[in-house]
Write a protein that holds these residues in place. Structure first.
Motif, mmCIF file in Angstrom:
data_model
loop_
_atom_site.group_PDB
_atom_site.id
_atom_site.type_symbol
_atom_site.label_atom_id
_atom_site.label_comp_id
_atom_site.label_asym_id
_atom_site.label_seq_id
_atom_site.Cartn_x
_atom_site.Cartn_y
_atom_site.Cartn_z
ATOM 1 N N ILE A 103 0.865 -1.179 0.000
ATOM 2 C CA ILE A 103 0.000 0.000 0.000
ATOM 3 C C ILE A 103 0.901 1.228 0.000
ATOM 4 C CG2 ILE A 103 -1.810 1.295 1.186
ATOM 5 C CD1 ILE A 103 -2.799 -1.396 0.238
ATOM 6 N N ALA A 104 0.655 2.164 -0.894
ATOM 7 C CA ALA A 104 1.453 3.392 -0.962
ATOM 8 C C ALA A 104 0.768 4.508 -0.192
ATOM 9 C CB ALA A 104 1.647 3.817 -2.413
ATOM 10 N N TYR B 253 2.496 -1.037 -9.150
ATOM 11 C CA TYR B 253 2.633 -2.357 -8.515
ATOM 12 C C TYR B 253 1.782 -2.467 -7.256
ATOM 13 C CZ TYR B 253 4.976 -6.329 -6.231
ATOM 14 O OH TYR B 253 5.252 -7.530 -5.607
ATOM 15 N N CYS B 254 1.469 -1.322 -6.642
ATOM 16 C CA CYS B 254 0.788 -1.319 -5.347
ATOM 17 C C CYS B 254 -0.657 -1.791 -5.463
ATOM 18 C CB CYS B 254 0.813 0.074 -4.730
ATOM 19 S SG CYS B 254 2.449 0.574 -4.162
ATOM 20 N N GLY C 261 -1.264 -7.375 7.408
ATOM 21 C CA GLY C 261 -0.498 -8.204 6.481
ATOM 22 C C GLY C 261 0.062 -7.499 5.266
ATOM 23 N N PHE C 262 -0.013 -6.163 5.218
ATOM 24 C CA PHE C 262 0.524 -5.402 4.098
ATOM 25 C C PHE C 262 1.924 -4.880 4.416
ATOM 26 C CE2 PHE C 262 -4.090 -4.980 3.703
ATOM 27 C CZ PHE C 262 -4.290 -5.260 2.355
ATOM 28 N N GLN C 263 2.638 -4.484 3.392
ATOM 29 C CA GLN C 263 3.808 -3.624 3.569
ATOM 30 C C GLN C 263 3.413 -2.237 3.087
ATOM 31 O OE1 GLN C 263 7.221 -4.416 0.959
ATOM 32 N NE2 GLN C 263 5.913 -5.802 -0.253
ATOM 33 N N VAL C 264 4.032 -1.208 3.652
ATOM 34 C CA VAL C 264 3.648 0.177 3.376
ATOM 35 C C VAL C 264 4.847 0.929 2.819
ATOM 36 C CG1 VAL C 264 2.864 2.351 4.396
ATOM 37 C CG2 VAL C 264 1.900 0.171 5.188
ATOM 38 N N TRP C 265 4.636 1.563 1.662
ATOM 39 C CA TRP C 265 5.682 2.371 1.034
ATOM 40 C C TRP C 265 5.256 3.833 1.102
ATOM 41 C CZ3 TRP C 265 5.901 -0.816 -4.153
ATOM 42 C CH2 TRP C 265 6.320 -2.136 -3.866
ATOM 43 N N LEU D 106 -10.259 1.979 2.283
ATOM 44 C CA LEU D 106 -9.311 1.087 1.625
ATOM 45 C C LEU D 106 -9.880 -0.323 1.504
ATOM 46 C CD1 LEU D 106 -5.707 1.855 2.968
ATOM 47 C CD2 LEU D 106 -6.443 1.740 0.585
ATOM 48 N N LYS D 107 -10.476 -0.802 2.576
ATOM 49 C CA LYS D 107 -11.060 -2.140 2.565
ATOM 50 C C LYS D 107 -12.148 -2.254 1.486
ATOM 51 C CE LYS D 107 -12.361 -2.942 6.827
ATOM 52 N NZ LYS D 107 -12.883 -3.728 7.970
ATOM 53 N N GLU D 108 -12.936 -1.205 1.325
ATOM 54 C CA GLU D 108 -13.973 -1.215 0.291
ATOM 55 C C GLU D 108 -13.356 -1.282 -1.109
ATOM 56 O OE1 GLU D 108 -16.708 1.996 0.743
ATOM 57 O OE2 GLU D 108 -16.978 1.648 2.882
ATOM 58 N N LEU D 109 -12.296 -0.518 -1.315
ATOM 59 C CA LEU D 109 -11.618 -0.544 -2.607
ATOM 60 C C LEU D 109 -11.031 -1.922 -2.899
ATOM 61 C CD1 LEU D 109 -9.555 2.755 -3.063
ATOM 62 C CD2 LEU D 109 -11.398 1.928 -4.499
ATOM 63 N N LEU D 110 -10.377 -2.494 -1.897
ATOM 64 C CA LEU D 110 -9.724 -3.789 -2.075
ATOM 65 C C LEU D 110 -10.764 -4.885 -2.292
ATOM 66 C CD1 LEU D 110 -6.916 -3.453 0.613
ATOM 67 C CD2 LEU D 110 -6.681 -3.278 -1.866
ATOM 68 N N SER D 111 -11.887 -4.769 -1.607
ATOM 69 C CA SER D 111 -12.950 -5.758 -1.783
ATOM 70 C C SER D 111 -13.524 -5.690 -3.189
ATOM 71 C CB SER D 111 -14.079 -5.522 -0.765
ATOM 72 O OG SER D 111 -13.606 -5.688 0.551
#
Length: 360
Positions: A196-197, A275-276, A226-230, A353-358
């Protein structure tokens, strides 16, 4: 100097067939990305036509990711510099190359190079007494052209078409997947975690910047999920990135929150954003880069308005409180409370974010 140039406030005929068009681009990252909608419109009118763009040197890598642009021409002037001699030399070197020019900024100086280049048709909005410099002068209708992207696109249309409702072709940047893989290795990102950026910067000022403490809280929550953050941005944003990385009690967490600010070129940023899994951004240039790189984005608005500069993507969520004092379009909060940003909680953003990812 004006005697040998067409000088009329009436719209001139738009060239037909193959044309070379010179566009004077804007000076901000987000605006340059949104200008691609104009370039797409010009290509739809004539796919064989060529589009060259005069722009600040920093924006050349962005323009190189736009298939519609044949050439980016760097203008060697500092921000705010008049630079008449430099503009004259550049304009003179371009004489005979173009049938028309489109000037996106409304400043007088932005119209100088096409004039010095003696481009026959020079289109732009009325502003800063540019009569003569621009000979296809368009009325600036704020009500109808209520978005930056509409204003840019309208200059590529006939005057009658620009006054009606017209479609916007959203920006879409080309992604260099080879470079993307090289960047992942270069920065030793964990391939086992989705990224996630976060974009904490906003060039215009603090009234557009969601609190860093909120970014930090969100980053920690994302790592727990469970994400990595950039954290991405320019060198100016490095300190903000360090504040977001901060010190966490869990070493396991800290290794997954990475401050990339000032460590990447703008071309690398484009590839990494693509890539994110998603991005969280203030109303900034990188928000528009994310949208154009097909990265789902949550846009946080404070002093500005999502009606004026929305992320141009179907995969975007906007957080905007629309308070009585919003939008003020000020660099700093005139009421000294920044409620427009402080009342958007990290949990609000996480839920978006959860809504977008879903939806993916």
């Amino acid at each position: 100097m004006l005697d040998n140039q067409p000088n009329t406030s009436q719209p001139l005929d738009t060239p037909t067939g193959q044309t070379n068009t010179l566009v004077v681009g804007p000076s901000w990252v987000g605006d340059m990305v949104m200008a691609q909608s104009l370039f797409k419109t010009l290509k739809e009118q004539s796919s064989a036509s060529n589009i060259d763009v005069i722009a600040p040197a920093w924006s050349v890598p962005v323009l190189q990711r736009m298939p519609e642009v044949r050439q980016a021409i760097a203008l060697d002037t500092a921000h705010g510099e008049l630079g008449i001699k430099k503009r004259y030399r550049l304009g003179k070197s371009l004489r005979g190359e173009y049938q028309r020019a489109i000037i996106l900024p409304r400043s007088l100086k932005s119209a100088l190079v096409p004039f010095f280049a003696q481009v026959p048709i020079r289109t732009g909005f009325k502003g800063e007494a540019r009569f003569g410099l621009i000979n296809d002068i368009r009325e600036f209708d704020k009500a109808h052209l209520n978005q930056t992207v509409k204003r840019f696109t309208a200059l590529g249309l006939s005057p009658s078409a620009a006054k009606s409702t017209f479609a916007i072709d959203n920006p879409k940047l080309w992604i260099d997947t080879d470079s993307q893989q090289e960047c992942l290795k270069k920065f030793e990102f964990d391939p086992g975690r989705s990224a996630i950026a976060l974009f904490p910067g906003a060039e215009y000022g603090p009234a557009k910047q969601w609190p860093l403490a909120y970014f930090k809280e969100l980053a920690q929550k994302l790592v727990q999920e469970g994400f990595q953050v950039w954290v991405m941005g320019s060198q100016k944003d490095h300190a903000a990135g360090e504040a977001i990385v901060g010190k966490t009690t869990a070493i396991e967490q800290s290794r997954y929150i990475i401050n990339c600010c000032g460590k990447t070129s703008i071309a690398e940023v484009i590839d990494l954003i693509a890539y994110c899994k998603a991005a969280v951004s203030n109303d900034s240039g990188l928000m528009h880069v994310a949208a154009a790189a097909s990265c789902p984005v949550v846009g946080i608005y404070g002093s500005s308005s999502p009606e004026f500069t929305p992320p141009l993507s179907a995969r975007a969520k906007i957080l905007y409180l629309n308070l009585d004092c919003s939008p003020c379009f000020q660099r700093e909060c005139p009421l000294l409370h920044l409620n427009c940003l402080y009342k958007i909680s990290p949990q609000n953003v996480f839920n978006s974010l959860k809504e977008l990812l879903s939806a993916q």
